[in-house]
Scaffold this motif. Sequence first.
Motif, PDB file in Angstrom:
ATOM      1  N   SER A 374      10.858  -8.273   3.511  1.00 25.78           N
ATOM      2  CA  SER A 374      10.145  -7.430   4.472  1.00 25.78           C
ATOM      3  C   SER A 374       9.474  -8.292   5.530  1.00 25.78           C
ATOM      4  O   SER A 374       9.207  -9.477   5.330  1.00 25.78           O
ATOM      5  CB  SER A 374       9.093  -6.580   3.756  1.00 25.78           C
ATOM      6  N   ASP A 375       9.189  -7.693   6.674  1.00 27.12           N
ATOM      7  CA  ASP A 375       8.535  -8.433   7.755  1.00 27.12           C
ATOM      8  C   ASP A 375       7.161  -8.930   7.330  1.00 27.12           C
ATOM      9  O   ASP A 375       6.714  -9.987   7.767  1.00 27.12           O
ATOM     10  CB  ASP A 375       8.406  -7.544   8.998  1.00 27.12           C
ATOM     11  N   ASP A 376       6.480  -8.150   6.501  1.00 21.50           N
ATOM     12  CA  ASP A 376       5.141  -8.531   6.056  1.00 21.50           C
ATOM     13  C   ASP A 376       4.941  -8.039   4.631  1.00 21.50           C
ATOM     14  O   ASP A 376       4.630  -6.866   4.411  1.00 21.50           O
ATOM     15  CB  ASP A 376       4.076  -7.925   6.977  1.00 21.50           C
ATOM     16  N   PRO A 377       5.114  -8.940   3.640  1.00 28.53           N
ATOM     17  CA  PRO A 377       4.920  -8.503   2.246  1.00 28.53           C
ATOM     18  C   PRO A 377       3.509  -7.992   1.969  1.00 28.53           C
ATOM     19  O   PRO A 377       3.294  -7.301   0.973  1.00 28.53           O
ATOM     20  CB  PRO A 377       5.201  -9.781   1.446  1.00 28.53           C
ATOM     21  N   PHE A 378       2.524  -8.330   2.845  1.00 26.98           N
ATOM     22  CA  PHE A 378       1.153  -7.865   2.654  1.00 26.98           C
ATOM     23  C   PHE A 378       0.874  -6.553   3.386  1.00 26.98           C
ATOM     24  O   PHE A 378      -0.248  -6.046   3.347  1.00 26.98           O
ATOM     25  CB  PHE A 378       0.157  -8.941   3.100  1.00 26.98           C
ATOM     26  N   LEU A 397       5.106  -9.049  -9.589  1.00 26.18           N
ATOM     27  CA  LEU A 397       6.513  -9.424  -9.393  1.00 26.18           C
ATOM     28  C   LEU A 397       6.785 -10.847  -9.844  1.00 26.18           C
ATOM     29  O   LEU A 397       7.925 -11.182 -10.205  1.00 26.18           O
ATOM     30  CB  LEU A 397       6.897  -9.261  -7.923  1.00 26.18           C
ATOM     31  N   VAL A 398       5.772 -11.726  -9.802  1.00 26.33           N
ATOM     32  CA  VAL A 398       5.955 -13.110 -10.217  1.00 26.33           C
ATOM     33  C   VAL A 398       6.464 -13.175 -11.650  1.00 26.33           C
ATOM     34  O   VAL A 398       7.455 -13.853 -11.956  1.00 26.33           O
ATOM     35  CB  VAL A 398       4.636 -13.900 -10.083  1.00 26.33           C
ATOM     36  N   GLY A 415       4.025 -18.770  -3.690  1.00 30.31           N
ATOM     37  CA  GLY A 415       3.621 -19.368  -2.422  1.00 30.31           C
ATOM     38  C   GLY A 415       2.890 -18.384  -1.528  1.00 30.31           C
ATOM     39  O   GLY A 415       1.878 -18.730  -0.894  1.00 30.31           O
ATOM     40  N   LEU A 416       3.388 -17.164  -1.480  1.00 31.11           N
ATOM     41  CA  LEU A 416       2.708 -16.137  -0.681  1.00 31.11           C
ATOM     42  C   LEU A 416       1.291 -15.884  -1.194  1.00 31.11           C
ATOM     43  O   LEU A 416       0.343 -15.765  -0.411  1.00 31.11           O
ATOM     44  CB  LEU A 416       3.513 -14.836  -0.722  1.00 31.11           C
ATOM     45  N   LEU A 421      -4.654 -16.435  -0.802  1.00 32.44           N
ATOM     46  CA  LEU A 421      -5.898 -16.757  -1.488  1.00 32.44           C
ATOM     47  C   LEU A 421      -6.605 -17.932  -0.813  1.00 32.44           C
ATOM     48  O   LEU A 421      -7.826 -17.909  -0.593  1.00 32.44           O
ATOM     49  CB  LEU A 421      -5.629 -17.086  -2.958  1.00 32.44           C
ATOM     50  N   GLU A 422      -5.867 -18.948  -0.467  1.00 33.04           N
ATOM     51  CA  GLU A 422      -6.465 -20.126   0.167  1.00 33.04           C
ATOM     52  C   GLU A 422      -7.046 -19.777   1.535  1.00 33.04           C
ATOM     53  O   GLU A 422      -8.072 -20.341   1.942  1.00 33.04           O
ATOM     54  CB  GLU A 422      -5.429 -21.238   0.271  1.00 33.04           C
ATOM     55  N   GLU A 423      -6.422 -18.855   2.227  1.00 32.92           N
ATOM     56  CA  GLU A 423      -6.969 -18.401   3.512  1.00 32.92           C
ATOM     57  C   GLU A 423      -8.337 -17.768   3.303  1.00 32.92           C
ATOM     58  O   GLU A 423      -9.284 -18.042   4.044  1.00 32.92           O
ATOM     59  CB  GLU A 423      -6.005 -17.413   4.160  1.00 32.92           C
TER      60      GLU A 423
END
Length: 760
Positions: A374-378, A397-398, A415-416, A421-423
């Motif tokens: 998808s263009d944006d998984p979030f 899903l992981v 990675g996503l 989270l880091e952001e």
Amino acid sequence: MSQHRVTRRGRRIGLTVAAAATAAAVTGVMVIPSASAAEVPVGNGGYSDTRPPGTSGPTDNVGNPVLPQVTDAVADQPVPTNDWWSSLVFKRYGDNPYSQPMYGHPLTYQAVAGGLEVGYPTDYSIVGEGRQYEYVHTADLTLGVSGLNSGDVKADGWSDWTVNPYWSDGDRELRATIGHGLPFVYAEASGGDAEITTNGTPEVFSDDGNIIGVTVAGNHYGLFAPSGSDWNVSGTSISAGLGGADYYSVAVLPEPEALDTYSQYAFSFVTGSEVSWDYDTDAGEVRATYTLETEAREGSETGTIQALYRHQWLHSDDTMLDYEYVSPRGAMKIREGNSFTTSQSVPGVLPVLPETDALDDGRLAGYIAEVLGSDDPFEGAVDTYWTGKQLGKLAQLVTIADQAGDTASRDELLGLIKDRLEEWFTVGGPAEFSYDSDWSTLTGYPASYGSDTELNDHHFHYSYFVMAAAIVAQFDASWAEDSAWGGMVKELIRDTANPARDDEQYPFLRGFDIYAGHSWAAGHQGFAAGNNQESSSESINLSVGLIMWGSATGDDELRDLGVYLLTTEAESIRQYWFDADQEVYPSDYEHPIVGMVWGSGGAYSTWWTANPEEIHGINVLPVTGGSLHLATDKGAIERNLEHLVEQNGGPFEEWRDLLWEFQALADPDAAKAAYDADNDAYEPEAGETRAHTYHWIHTMAATGAPNTDITADSPTAAVFERDGNRTYAAHNYSGSEQTVTFSDGTTLTVPAQSSATSNG
């Protein structure tokens, strides 16, 4: 308006080296403030001590900033919010400097200028077109000091389930102790006589000078003044000189004949309350002890009387008296003594359902690829709530991708999650966390649904962050180190479910009401009906996240905290949201479930819609391996869904995926038949994916529904049963092989850092 909810409901930080050391003791990270103290580093991330420009902290209902209303005695302590009594400290309405009604059960309270209103509602009303039942606070008595006219009321102290409101008008002072399960109100007064105003002329049924029994509005009370005093009844005023003493107490009596029993404990004043818990892994049980601290104001008696909620007395072997109280949570049983203990079986949780051969690998891979492609998984999420839901969605899903051997998709999903989270865990970007030292809380910005201005829902929002981080920790231990990103995960835990009572930055267990057995959503409790909680399942999501995070990082304290919270709240949900035993709701209340629990009762509703599908679904989402406890009462699930179809006028349309998954916990075949017949025509709920729904329903159709009667010596183990055949599943987070023993005698060997499945 969101798809899911609409709005529910200082001093600047100067982090000293001592405070930093305290934080380090809890998080394992040494926090050294920068010279400007604008950013507090925590491992690789950090949080700000100043809100981002243009944002707000706690305010009243018209947007004016508010500070905690506490006395100097507790001004240096982290202030509790999201409690049954929070309106004492969080004044939501500028024209009310006292409190909203507070539902302690069996008594109700409201602070007013002249003292403390006390009531015992035994009659209920069904309102809102039959949607809500409530036992409304009505003052039977107002406890005070002769002439008291206080301009406000503050909190002068608190413990695990008691609080001390404080009044002063310059000449007179009143300090009370009130709490959950306390039939007594304890008063300390100065500057005048003890004065109690009654709602109507009282009927005196016993008079022994300093101890009298009165009936007011049909309820019976014992009034206890110091020895040598004498109560004087004049119209609706009852007063007594206190002589050289400064105390008196009042108790609601289950019947007039109980006065002698209660008189024994009238001067044994409760001074504090504390819970302790122990997770016995071998037995698969949690034992919790609830203790009241007391002080004899005269005589030598230090015992007391407590009223236990249904979720407590069902699981206690302690002796009860024959008396009971009425409450919105069903009958409360009465115990003489300073403590009681409950013992409950621990519901198992899993990071992923058991592996079976019931899935089409290609179909599952296609569903996962659909999300990643998808263009944006979030899905455009920017605030704490919606970002959290997307993190939770991807985290589920992981483990599914890992089970399927699709390591490429697993790692891309990880990675996503890490990046987002880091952001959030880094100051200065589009999202960050900010610590408010006035309110002892960590708020994420952009905020939503009053998480900033009302301190609502932190346990809901952050539950998804903690759960997602736990999944990351399962696969990447180095990322979860305190010195990396784990320290910030622990900051979110300290804000929402802090296990430490001596933490200088955050209160103990902010959102969780220890005695009520569940969490509260509103930070301020600014409602006539008390506090409320809608999505009990999102509260459970935090507890499950704690179990998985603690297990993955080797933090047994947090794991065991999660076990205690999950086990306790699961039973409260069973009793108060789903009325599983059909013993709690009024007999003429026509709904078998409620969407929201209030201090005064419960409501078949949500904050944002009256649509039955959402009312039934809000206490199901998110569906994870932590939802298995719902299968304890399969009959309750069936009643729930039958009522939904009845209220809906036909099969459910919205949130079909959630409701099929819920149905699968009781009747997997029916859930699968409905799912298969839909042929992917449904629109996934915002926190769901086609991959997860497919995996959940088809797996459970193969294994059968959870059998929660069988426990294990691991919190991350569960049993499923179909046609008498059992499937045993467990996950081992440790670095060495583990043998899990189930209560039916079955053992399952689980390799290090792996899941295992067996048919016994």
